[in-house]
Design an enzyme around this catalytic site. Sequence first.
Site, PDB file in Angstrom:
ATOM      1  N   ARG A 104     -10.427  42.451 -25.307  1.00 23.25           N
ATOM      2  CA  ARG A 104     -11.355  43.191 -24.991  1.00 23.25           C
ATOM      3  C   ARG A 104     -12.232  41.920 -24.302  1.00 23.25           C
ATOM      4  O   ARG A 104     -12.404  40.720 -24.279  1.00 23.25           O
ATOM      5  CB  ARG A 104     -12.256  43.390 -26.353  1.00 23.25           C
ATOM      6  CG  ARG A 104     -13.422  44.095 -26.224  1.00 23.25           C
ATOM      7  CD  ARG A 104     -14.122  44.437 -27.652  1.00 23.25           C
ATOM      8  NE  ARG A 104     -14.666  43.192 -28.369  1.00 23.25           N
ATOM      9  CZ  ARG A 104     -15.382  43.558 -29.240  1.00 23.25           C
ATOM     10  NH1 ARG A 104     -15.823  44.437 -29.540  1.00 23.25           N
ATOM     11  NH2 ARG A 104     -15.867  42.357 -29.722  1.00 23.25           N
ATOM     12  N   THR A 108     -17.563  42.238 -20.360  1.00 24.37           N
ATOM     13  CA  THR A 108     -17.756  43.823 -20.033  1.00 24.37           C
ATOM     14  C   THR A 108     -17.578  44.334 -21.475  1.00 24.37           C
ATOM     15  O   THR A 108     -17.884  45.526 -21.658  1.00 24.37           O
ATOM     16  CB  THR A 108     -16.876  44.292 -19.015  1.00 24.37           C
ATOM     17  OG1 THR A 108     -15.439  44.161 -19.639  1.00 24.37           O
ATOM     18  CG2 THR A 108     -17.207  43.622 -17.591  1.00 24.37           C
ATOM     19  N   ASP A 200     -13.355  37.534 -36.308  1.00 27.41           N
ATOM     20  CA  ASP A 200     -12.380  37.942 -35.307  1.00 27.41           C
ATOM     21  C   ASP A 200     -11.008  37.915 -35.935  1.00 27.41           C
ATOM     22  O   ASP A 200     -10.528  36.933 -36.395  1.00 27.41           O
ATOM     23  CB  ASP A 200     -12.493  36.600 -34.065  1.00 27.41           C
ATOM     24  CG  ASP A 200     -11.659  37.322 -32.996  1.00 27.41           C
ATOM     25  OD1 ASP A 200     -12.011  37.290 -31.807  1.00 27.41           O
ATOM     26  OD2 ASP A 200     -10.272  37.510 -33.255  1.00 27.41           O
ATOM     27  N   ASP A 203      -8.125  35.822 -34.427  1.00 21.57           N
ATOM     28  CA  ASP A 203      -8.173  34.372 -34.445  1.00 21.57           C
ATOM     29  C   ASP A 203      -8.031  33.892 -35.960  1.00 21.57           C
ATOM     30  O   ASP A 203      -7.140  32.982 -36.249  1.00 21.57           O
ATOM     31  CB  ASP A 203      -9.776  33.937 -33.987  1.00 21.57           C
ATOM     32  CG  ASP A 203      -9.744  34.001 -32.426  1.00 21.57           C
ATOM     33  OD1 ASP A 203      -8.664  33.782 -31.925  1.00 21.57           O
ATOM     34  OD2 ASP A 203     -10.821  33.899 -32.057  1.00 21.57           O
TER      35      ASP A 203
END
Length: 209
Positions: A104, A108, A200, A203
Site C-alpha cells: 500500500r 496515496t 502493522d 512489520d
Amino acid sequence: MKNVFVMDHPLIQHKLTLLRDKNTGSKEFRELVKELAMLMGYEVTRNLSLKEIEIETPVCKTKSKVIAGRKLGIVPILRAGLGMVDGMLSLIPAAKVGHVGLYRDPETLEPVEYYCKLPVDVQERELIVVDPMLATGGSAVAAIQFIKDKGAKSIKFMCIIAAPEGLEVVRKAHPDVEIYVASVDEKLNDHAYIIPGLGDAGDRLFGTK
Ligand code: PRP
Ligand code: URA
C-alpha cells in the site's frame, strides 16, 4: 452482511486478543497468526463437497467419504498473508500456493502490484486468498482482480481483522467472493490503520519496525 462470515469461535477470539496486544512479540505473533489461519481454515472449508469411496477397515469393507470436486489453492497477499499459509497447509497439505505481491503506497494508500505467480491450472481451482488485514479494501480488491484476470472462477477471501469501510468496498467490487473474518473492527483512522486493529501486520510478523 451478505457474503461476510464472522467467526466468533471462542478459540479464535482468544487468540485474536493475544494478537492485538502490543506486548506480543514477533515469535508469538507468528505462531498466533498460523494458529488463527488453521482455525479459520476449518470454517472456510466447511462446504467442500464430498464423495464416497470404498475402503476396507481391519474388520470389513465399507463406504466412507473423502473430499471431492475442485482442487484448492491458497493465495497469500505478500507480505503479511505469508503468515497464514502454513496454518492453511497443515489442514490442506495438497493445496497449491500462489503469491500476489502488493504494498500500500503510504502517500496515496493505493495498492501497488510487484509480483503475481499462480498455479497454472488456476481456473480449475477453488482459491482462498489470505491476508491478515483488510483496511481500505484496496489491496484485497486489486489482488482478487489480478487473480480473476488470470482466469480464476472460484475465490474466497479470508482475513483476521477487517474495517467496516473496507469490507463494503470489497463486497461491492467482488460480490461473488465470500469473505471470512475473525473480527469486524470499529473504523479506520486518518492513516487508514484499523482501530483498534493490531498495528502493522507485516512489520509485527517479520520484526521490521
Ligand atoms: C497490509 C495488509 C494488507 C493491506 C491492507 O499490507 O497486509 O495487504 O495492508 O490495507 P488496505 O486494505 O488498505 O489495502 P501492507 O501494504 O502494509 O504490505 P506488507 O504486507 O508488505 O507489510
Ligand atoms: N495494514 C495493516 O497491517 N494494518 C492496518 O491497520 C491497516 C493496514
